[in-house]
Design an enzyme around this catalytic site. Structure first.
Site, short mmCIF file in Angstrom:
data_model
loop_
_atom_site.label_atom_id
_atom_site.label_comp_id
_atom_site.label_asym_id
_atom_site.label_seq_id
_atom_site.Cartn_x
_atom_site.Cartn_y
_atom_site.Cartn_z
N CYS A 142 40.05 41.47 42.99
CA CYS A 142 38.93 41.50 42.05
C CYS A 142 37.67 40.88 42.66
CB CYS A 142 39.31 40.83 40.73
SG CYS A 142 38.19 41.30 39.36
N HIS A 236 43.63 44.04 38.56
CA HIS A 236 44.51 42.88 38.38
C HIS A 236 45.94 43.34 38.07
CE1 HIS A 236 41.80 39.43 38.56
NE2 HIS A 236 40.90 40.15 37.91
N GLU A 238 48.51 41.98 38.87
CA GLU A 238 49.36 40.81 38.65
C GLU A 238 49.34 40.31 37.21
OE1 GLU A 238 45.31 39.05 39.28
OE2 GLU A 238 46.45 40.76 40.08
#
Length: 305
Positions: A142, A236, A238
């Site tokens: 990011c 993102h 994750e």
């Protein structure tokens, strides 16, 4: 194979509760294999949450991974207990003499500031320069990806008219098989939460990098150099199932302009439980990076980097 993390790290109980194979330091030291050495530069304010998310993905691999944590010395985090930083984190000065198979640079909530105005920008530049000679493959996430593209290649970021917020479909851009996305579906989903973007026309001016994947809605997603030594991911993967919900609820409570995250709640109804449609993509993305760009490429003797 397990991920090796420090004894008593808060993430340990969470990961063990999810049946992630975690190996404590004292057990790992008795084995005769060399684990992959990964450095995590955690720029997020809620460091325990971020480290847990990333360790969950690094641990879902047949490789043993040894993780070191660092934060910036030029900015003191205020949302992470000081005792946690003292116990589990170091600063760059403490690790700069070491070499690593891989490194992860996280995002940070500073994306609407010019890069040079970020308190730790000079220190981050030193770390990114150091990574060229001390890390085999660096994985930027990011804002970390935007910062890396700007520092290494002069590629700018641009403000968006409204926050890119939700779960978006993506496709690979390269015709040949790209190892980073091996095993992913033709269309795969990734969370995004950002106010800025990098643009295809800026990236295409730089022959040293290429776009690997993008979204018609969310724009450029994955960029890498020609050898996979520098990888830049704008989303993102994750994120936990409720991360976007927490961000949405926070912004609503603060009266900030925010729309319901796209493709997240059933029927776009925040009263319903979000549906996770990105977990398999996240696991494959990180395991492919560890396997094809780190384990398969890094010399056994890290001093040869």
């Amino acid at each position: 194979m397990p991920i090796k993390i420090p004894n008593n790290l808060p993430a340990t109980n969470i990961l063990e509760g999810e049946n992630i194979f975690v190996m404590y330091e004292n057990r790992a030291y008795s084995q005769d294999i060399r684990p992959l050495k990964i450095l995590l530069l955690n720029l997020m304010p809620t460091k325990i949450t971020t480290e847990t998310q990333l360790l969950r993905l690094l641990g879902n691999s047949p490789l043993q991974v040894d993780v070191d944590f660092i934060y910036t010395a030029t900015y003191s985090p205020t949302n992470t207990p000081q005792e946690h930083l003292i116990k589990f984190y170091e600063t760059f000065d403490a690790v700069k003499s070491k070499k690593y198979d891989g490194m992860i640079i996280t995002g940070a909530p500073v994306e609407q500031m010019p890069f040079e105005k970020v308190a730790y920008w000079d220190e981050l530049c030193k770390i990114m320069e150091w990574s060229k000679t001390h890390v085999y493959s660096t994985f930027h996430i990011c804002w970390g990806a935007q910062a890396g593209l700007y520092y290494h290649y002069g590629i700018p970021k641009h403000d968006l008219p409204q926050k890119m917020f939700g779960i978006f479909p993506h496709q690979k851009c390269v015709i040949e098989e790209e190892k980073l996305f091996r095993g992913l579906d033709d269309i795969f989903y990734v969370p995004h939460s950002r106010h800025t973007e990098i643009r295809r026309e800026d990236i295409e001016k730089v022959p040293a990098v290429r776009i690997l994947a993008q979204s018609a809605m969310a724009g450029v997603y994955a960029v890498a150099d020609r050898k996979g030594r520098q990888i830049f991911i704008t989303g993102h993967s994750e994120y936990d199932p409720l991360t976007l919900k927490a961000e949405y609820d926070r912004d609503v409570a603060q009266g900030l302009p925010i729309h319901v995250p796209c493709n997240y709640y059933p029927n776009d109804d925040p009263a319903q439980t979000p549906v996770v449609i990105w977990r398999s993509t996240a696991n494959l993305l990180f395991s492919n990076w560890l396997n094809y760009y780190v384990y398969q490429e890094t010399p056994f003797d890290l001093s040869r980097l």
